[in-house]
Design a protein around this motif. Structure first.
Motif, PDB file in Angstrom:
ATOM      1  N   ARG A 243      34.880  45.818  62.640  1.00  0.00           N
ATOM      2  CA  ARG A 243      34.792  46.852  63.668  1.00  0.00           C
ATOM      3  C   ARG A 243      33.413  46.889  64.331  1.00  0.00           C
TER       4      ARG A 243
ATOM      5  N   ARG B 115      35.595  46.272  70.247  1.00  0.00           N
ATOM      6  CA  ARG B 115      36.902  45.600  70.207  1.00  0.00           C
ATOM      7  C   ARG B 115      36.747  44.085  70.175  1.00  0.00           C
TER       8      ARG B 115
ATOM      9  N   VAL C 263      39.155  42.174  67.770  1.00  0.00           N
ATOM     10  CA  VAL C 263      40.543  42.284  68.222  1.00  0.00           C
ATOM     11  C   VAL C 263      40.780  41.379  69.421  1.00  0.00           C
ATOM     12  N   GLN C 264      39.809  41.347  70.332  1.00  0.00           N
ATOM     13  CA  GLN C 264      39.940  40.500  71.515  1.00  0.00           C
ATOM     14  C   GLN C 264      39.913  39.025  71.128  1.00  0.00           C
TER      15      GLN C 264
END
Length: 594
Positions: free
Chosen positions: A247, A300, A303-304
């Motif tokens: 994160r 992000r 995640v990307q």
């Protein structure tokens, strides 16, 4: 002294077939693969298929000839890192053999494989290509050259990340170059992920990012960086003050050169001495205040980047399938032409069984590759069901196809015998390259856990797989009902077992077996669906026989004290090795035979 690119290494001796078996030199890999044509006609609109077929035919010819010779030379004459220019200035560059440049011209220039799904107008098609069409070209090209497959894929991935998450300013500066087919304007991409602290454990990365006006300064080391001299790199780093774990990492774009033309502030420390994919430069990178730009939201980043990783896993599966198909071509060429003890190898019972062990996983992987690519196309068109299906198909394909490639390429080498171990033939290179697949973008353990714990346990993607498999069986009304019923039962059992494994952490030790079962049963259903459709198109139900072979040899538990080659299995093998079209009536009897 460098060997000429036109060096002729064909070993075909048509007048003495028993002396030396020919290799695949001169084979058109598209024309030699009717299954590929069939699957493309199933998954693509007819106008698009008609448009790309002449281009596939040309690539198939090149892959079996000129590009194959270039790949052999590029593998032997590996990249060389130079730290200074001829005037003694610190200016790093990597020297490549001319054969590697020839491969680049074909992949990036003539066919534009890296940009087919992003840029309109490639090869005269007015729109972007669906992923199914793109990976038909991936499949053919990588039968000649596997190493360059990585730069093609990561250039594609960089462009997608930039297009999906980058600012308008970054797109204006870098997107056109990443999708160019004009070699003088092309800027290849890279993906620098792995660090010494952890490969798959991305949350432990230590690369730091400090903001400085409209850009960031990166410090740290990247331990395994393929396409090391890429002009545009996507990588993860932890912004100053960010928290721990995934994160806390952001996604950044790092150019190789700055606006004034000077090299950015990072060094290629050395190139990796690799088992395979030796033609392509992988290196270690030290970031010394390198200028980079944030892509998307800083919290992000992981995640990307995961979107690029999932796309790479599909590409990885397709490329491993390509290695298997090339190995299968070679094994069949040997078996049909080599005469031993007065008989062709293909007529010997044990050799026929080994050939089936090469053919079967190859055809499974081909079906699963295009099933997954089709799911990605439908997901990108907005289907939530397809997105869920893709979530489980991608790691399942990546896990099993890459492992099968190692075995298939090794068995094909053995089919040629001792000469297959010699680097003048393609089989040794295929085997070396095949070992990358099960490591690249996650080892087998990591990907099996992704399929079971995440796709099934966390996202419930098993429901989408169950629905898809049932729908394909319902759509196969010309296939004997008894066979469809058996497959429906096996699909339910495989998915139920996957759910059981995913439900408890204590069951993690069965994750690989559960993922393999999902793959085998899904491929058997796909082969059945394809077989029914292809029989309607041109009267050939051979893929249904492959479906039966999957269940018998890859799902059913064998009795070690029972003969395997019964009359049914011998009949199926005879049909599959003969290459003739098989009528549904013949197939139907064999599907339900004991």
């Amino acid at each position: 002294m460098q060997q000429p690119l036109t060096h002729d290494r064909s070993m075909a001796l048509a007048d003495k077939p028993g002396l030396l078996a020919p290799d695949t030199t001169g084979m058109n890999f598209y024309r030699a693969d009717p299954a590929l044509t069939d699957l493309l006609r199933l998954h693509l609109p007819e106008p698009l298929f008609r448009h790309i077929e002449p281009h596939l035919d040309r690539l198939g010819e090149l892959a079996g000839g000129h590009l194959d010779e270039c790949a052999r030379l590029a593998d032997r004459h590996t990249p060389v890192l130079h730290q200074r220019d001829r005037f003694g200035r610190d200016s790093q560059y990597i020297e490549y053999h001319p054969a590697y440049r020839e491969l680049e011209k074909a992949a990036f220039g003539e066919f534009g494989i890296h940009a087919m799904s992003i840029r309109k107008g490639i090869m005269g098609w007015p729109d972007k290509y669906p992923v199914v069409a793109k990976h038909a070209f991936t499949f053919l090209f990588n039968q000649a050259e596997f190493g360059l497959g990585c730069p093609i894929n990561v250039t594609d991935g960089c462009a997608k990340l930039l297009n999906n998450f980058g600012s308008e300013a970054l797109k204006a500066r870098y997107l056109d170059g990443l999708t160019q087919t004009d070699m003088s304007k092309l800027t290849q991409g890279g993906q620098f992920m792995t660090e010494k602290e952890g490969g798959s454990d991305v949350g432990t990365l230590t690369t730091s990012a400090v903001q400085e006006g409209d850009h960031w300064r990166l410090h740290g080391e990247k331990w395994f960086c393929s396409n090391a001299d890429a002009e545009v790199v996507m990588l993860l780093a932890r912004p100053e003050g960010a928290g721990p774990g995934t994160r806390g990492v952001g996604l950044f774009l790092m150019p190789r050169r700055l606006e004034d033309g000077s090299q950015n502030h990072y060094r290629i420390v050395r190139l990796k001495d690799k088992l395979g994919t030796r033609s392509m430069a992988s290196g270690e990178i030290k970031l010394e205040g390198a200028i980079a730009y944030a892509v998307g939201k800083l919290d992000r980043g992981f995640v990307q980047m995961a979107e690029m990783v999932n796309s790479s896993r599909l590409s990885n599966g397709v490329k491993s399938t390509a290695l298997m198909r090339r190995a299968c071509h070679d094994a069949m060429t040997v078996a049909r032409n080599r005469v031993v003890f007065g008989q062709r190898i293909i007529d010997l019972p044990l050799a026929r069984r080994q050939l089936m062990k090469i053919m079967l996983p190859t055809e499974q992987a081909l079906s699963m590759s295009f099933l997954t690519a089709d799911a990605l196309d439908r997901a990108e068109a907005g289907s939530q069901d397809a997105a869920a299906l893709l979530r489980i198909l991608t790691p399942t394909l990546k896990f099993r196809a890459t492992r099968d490639a190692r075995k298939v390429c090794g068995d094909a080498l053995e089919m040629r015998g001792g000469i297959g171990y010699i680097e003048e033939f393609a089989t040794a290179r295929l085997l070396r390259d095949a070992h990358l697949g099960s490591i690249w973008e996650g080892t087998g353990n990591i990907v099996a856990i992704d399929a079971l714990k995440r796709a099934v346990g966390r996202h419930g993607a098993d429901a989408a797989l169950a629905a898809d498999l049932h729908a394909r069986l319902d759509d196969s009304s010309n296939v004997p009902q008894a066979w469809r019923n058996r497959l429906r039962d096996l699909a339910d059992r495989a998915i139920g077992f996957a759910r059981e494994v995913a439900s408890k952490s204590d069951n993690e030790g069965d994750a690989r077996r559960a993922t393999s079962l999902l793959y085998h049963v899904a491929s058997a259903v796909a082969l059945t669906w394809e077989g029914g459709r292809i029989h309607e198109m041109r009267g050939d139900a051979r893929r249904l026989l492959l479906s039966r072979m999957v269940i018998d040899h890859r799902v059913a538990a064998p009795d070690p004290f029972r003969l395997t080659e019964n009359a049914t299995q011998r009949a199926i093998t005879e049909h599959l090795l003969s290459e003739r079209a098989v009528d549904m009536a013949e197939v139907g009897e064999l599907l339900v035979a004991a």
